[in-house]
Design a protein around this motif. Structure first.
Motif, PDB file in Angstrom:
ATOM      1  N   PHE A 216     -21.127  15.099 -10.944  1.00 26.32           N
ATOM      2  CA  PHE A 216     -21.360  13.802 -11.582  1.00 26.32           C
ATOM      3  C   PHE A 216     -22.109  13.979 -12.904  1.00 26.32           C
ATOM      4  O   PHE A 216     -21.829  13.276 -13.879  1.00 26.32           O
ATOM      5  N   ILE A 217     -23.055  14.897 -12.940  1.00 26.31           N
ATOM      6  CA  ILE A 217     -23.800  15.124 -14.190  1.00 26.31           C
ATOM      7  C   ILE A 217     -22.856  15.615 -15.275  1.00 26.31           C
ATOM      8  O   ILE A 217     -22.915  15.162 -16.426  1.00 26.31           O
ATOM      9  N   TYR A 218     -21.954  16.539 -14.916  1.00 23.26           N
ATOM     10  CA  TYR A 218     -21.039  17.130 -15.897  1.00 23.26           C
ATOM     11  C   TYR A 218     -19.634  16.580 -15.694  1.00 23.26           C
ATOM     12  O   TYR A 218     -18.661  17.324 -15.633  1.00 23.26           O
ATOM     13  N   HIS A 219     -19.565  15.271 -15.575  1.00 18.25           N
ATOM     14  CA  HIS A 219     -18.295  14.601 -15.312  1.00 18.25           C
ATOM     15  C   HIS A 219     -17.297  14.813 -16.433  1.00 18.25           C
ATOM     16  O   HIS A 219     -16.087  14.691 -16.241  1.00 18.25           O
ATOM     17  N   ASP A 220     -17.788  15.144 -17.637  1.00 24.28           N
ATOM     18  CA  ASP A 220     -16.902  15.385 -18.766  1.00 24.28           C
ATOM     19  C   ASP A 220     -16.431  16.829 -18.836  1.00 24.28           C
ATOM     20  O   ASP A 220     -15.707  17.218 -19.757  1.00 24.28           O
ATOM     21  N   GLY A 221     -16.858  17.673 -17.890  1.00 21.67           N
ATOM     22  CA  GLY A 221     -16.429  19.059 -17.875  1.00 21.67           C
ATOM     23  C   GLY A 221     -17.153  19.968 -18.843  1.00 21.67           C
ATOM     24  O   GLY A 221     -16.788  21.134 -18.994  1.00 21.67           O
ATOM     25  N   VAL A 222     -18.191  19.445 -19.497  1.00 22.81           N
ATOM     26  CA  VAL A 222     -18.956  20.238 -20.468  1.00 22.81           C
ATOM     27  C   VAL A 222     -20.209  20.770 -19.783  1.00 22.81           C
ATOM     28  O   VAL A 222     -21.079  19.994 -19.391  1.00 22.81           O
ATOM     29  N   PRO A 223     -20.332  22.099 -19.620  1.00 22.59           N
ATOM     30  CA  PRO A 223     -21.471  22.652 -18.889  1.00 22.59           C
ATOM     31  C   PRO A 223     -22.796  22.473 -19.623  1.00 22.59           C
ATOM     32  O   PRO A 223     -22.843  22.179 -20.827  1.00 22.59           O
ATOM     33  N   GLU A 224     -23.872  22.665 -18.885  1.00 16.29           N
ATOM     34  CA  GLU A 224     -25.209  22.694 -19.475  1.00 16.29           C
ATOM     35  C   GLU A 224     -25.276  23.845 -20.484  1.00 16.29           C
ATOM     36  O   GLU A 224     -24.524  24.818 -20.388  1.00 16.29           O
ATOM     37  N   LEU A 225     -26.150  23.706 -21.484  1.00 15.41           N
ATOM     38  CA  LEU A 225     -26.379  24.713 -22.530  1.00 15.41           C
ATOM     39  C   LEU A 225     -25.213  24.851 -23.508  1.00 15.41           C
ATOM     40  O   LEU A 225     -25.219  25.735 -24.359  1.00 15.41           O
ATOM     41  N   THR A 226     -24.193  23.997 -23.392  1.00 13.82           N
ATOM     42  CA  THR A 226     -23.079  24.062 -24.343  1.00 13.82           C
ATOM     43  C   THR A 226     -23.558  23.824 -25.764  1.00 13.82           C
ATOM     44  O   THR A 226     -23.116  24.493 -26.709  1.00 13.82           O
ATOM     45  N   GLU A 227     -24.471  22.868 -25.937  1.00 19.19           N
ATOM     46  CA  GLU A 227     -24.978  22.583 -27.279  1.00 19.19           C
ATOM     47  C   GLU A 227     -25.667  23.804 -27.869  1.00 19.19           C
ATOM     48  O   GLU A 227     -25.450  24.157 -29.035  1.00 19.19           O
ATOM     49  N   GLU A 228     -26.497  24.480 -27.057  1.00 19.73           N
ATOM     50  CA  GLU A 228     -27.214  25.650 -27.561  1.00 19.73           C
ATOM     51  C   GLU A 228     -26.254  26.782 -27.925  1.00 19.73           C
ATOM     52  O   GLU A 228     -26.393  27.419 -28.976  1.00 19.73           O
ATOM     53  N   ILE A 229     -25.258  27.019 -27.068  1.00 26.85           N
ATOM     54  CA  ILE A 229     -24.311  28.099 -27.332  1.00 26.85           C
ATOM     55  C   ILE A 229     -23.434  27.760 -28.527  1.00 26.85           C
ATOM     56  O   ILE A 229     -23.174  28.609 -29.391  1.00 26.85           O
ATOM     57  N   ALA A 230     -22.985  26.513 -28.613  1.00 27.21           N
ATOM     58  CA  ALA A 230     -22.151  26.095 -29.744  1.00 27.21           C
ATOM     59  C   ALA A 230     -22.913  26.229 -31.054  1.00 27.21           C
ATOM     60  O   ALA A 230     -22.346  26.626 -32.084  1.00 27.21           O
ATOM     61  N   THR A 231     -24.199  25.911 -31.043  1.00 31.51           N
ATOM     62  CA  THR A 231     -25.022  26.006 -32.248  1.00 31.51           C
ATOM     63  C   THR A 231     -25.180  27.456 -32.685  1.00 31.51           C
ATOM     64  O   THR A 231     -25.171  27.763 -33.887  1.00 31.51           O
TER      65      THR A 231
END
Length: 375
Positions: A216-231
């Motif tokens: 439910f938290i990642y209902h969009d399929g985007v894992p945690e820390l994605t922002e940090e890794i993408a940056t």
């Protein structure tokens, strides 16, 4: 008639050159300072530990800070205040590092209560061999932080309790349950981890997946820390945007997408298991906002479930999808395992206590046996 230009004075020409050189130096310095600042910022982001409660420090025990009204002696009967504090701090101190395919994994740690080894799993009641011994009955258990056992000692997690239950069921076998539960993980990452282990030639006799909450938290399929890794990969581009549902219509659509994605995960994971000769079991986990008679006696926490708003709104739909058989015949619903609980089932607002872990393990073993899922 055009007039012929007069030659420039030498001093004026030198001044223009000096001015141009000064401007070039300023531009270069600006670039160097800017790049230096970016590198420093990225290094700071890289070096900052990631914890389940962001901002965990050695000064603050953020679990106690978040639940100042809770008497944790009730949660941890028989443990001293100092031991409870140390256990909570060790849980908060788990760090995460980059890992191929799954994006991140817990950093190995050796503590008094919390131990994660280099193979990537948490220790249990006793040290287990790695790779697993062929003669043992080996179970890999996947899930999020509730499976990892955040807030619990190694020997009291759900996975340790499951090992004890299965050992009682098969006294003639040596049962080893390996705890691959990881903070933040949801079903897609667990499937990637399972596949990664199989690709390494490490196959258990059985794989168990405990899910519900984090999907439910990642209902969009985007894992945690994605922002940090993408940056880190592309600091000049905006990271993937995460939009939270704003009303019931959006929440309903998000839950429907999540349930459909989870159903696909079940099929894909089953296919992986069949290809490797590994049977799988899927478990719908209990949460405190559904089928739980919440009271001061069994839930001494005052929480608004801010980070679990969508789950608290839509977990009933997840239960209904399970009832309708959308997750196949290897899915076991244990969401109501705490429906008659009178003692404390949670170590904080969402993670299981030792009593909760034992009850869930017992419920899982019994219900999986009823539909003949145990080998």
């Amino acid at each position: 008639m055009s007039r012929k230009s007069e030659p420039s004075h030498p001093s004026a020409e030198s001044g223009r050159r000096a001015s141009a050189a000064t401007k070039a130096i300023i531009v270069l310095l600006t670039l160097v300072i800017g790049l230096g600042g970016m590198v420093a910022w990225l290094w700071t982001r890289r070096a900052t530990p990631v914890a389940l409660f962001p901002g965990a420090t050695q000064v603050d025990n953020l679990i106690r800070k978040k639940f100042p009204e809770t008497d944790f002696a009730r949660v941890y009967p028989g443990m001293s205040a100092d031991d409870i504090d140390r256990l909570q701090r060790e849980s908060l101190g788990i760090r995460y590092v980059y890992a191929p395919f799954v994006e991140f994994a817990p950093k190995p740690v050796a503590g008094r209560f919390v131990n994660v080894n280099a193979a990537g799993y948490r220790e249990g009641r006793a040290p287990a061999p790695w790779p697993p011994v062929r003669e043992d009955f080996t179970v890999f258990v996947f899930g999020g932080s509730t499976t990892f056992g955040f807030g619990l000692p190694d020997g009291q997690t759900l996975v340790s309790a499951l090992e004890a239950e299965l050992a009682r069921r098969w006294p003639q076998r040596t049962v080893r349950c390996y705890n691959f539960g990881r903070g933040y993980y949801f079903s897609a990452q667990e499937r990637a981890l399972f596949e990664s282990l199989l690709a390494q030639g490490v196959a258990p006799d059985l794989a168990v997946f405990v899910d519900g909450l984090n999907d439910f938290i990642y209902h969009d399929g985007v894992p945690e820390l994605t922002e940090e890794i993408a940056t880190l990969v592309a600091p000049d581009l905006p990271p993937p945007a995460r939009v939270e549902p704003a009303d019931d219509a959006q929440r309903g659509a998000a839950v429907d997408r999540m349930i459909a994605a989870y159903a696909r995960h079940v099929k894909l994971t089953e296919a992986l298991g069949r290809a490797a000769g590994v049977p799988v079991i899927f478990v719908g986990q209990p949460v405190p906002f559904l089928d739980f008679p919440m009271s001061e006696a069994n839930y001494p926490f005052k929480s608004t479930f801010a980070e679990h708003r969508l789950a608290s709104w839509g977990y009933g739909r997840f239960k209904e999808a399970a009832r309708l058989g959308r997750f196949g015949d290897r899915f076991v619903w244990c969401g109501n395992a705490f429906a008659r609980a009178e003692t404390v089932m949670y170590a904080d607002s969402i993670h299981y206590s030792a009593a909760g872990a034992e009850l869930l393990a017992r419920t899982l073993v019994e219900r999986a046996a009823q539909v003949e899922l145990w080998p």
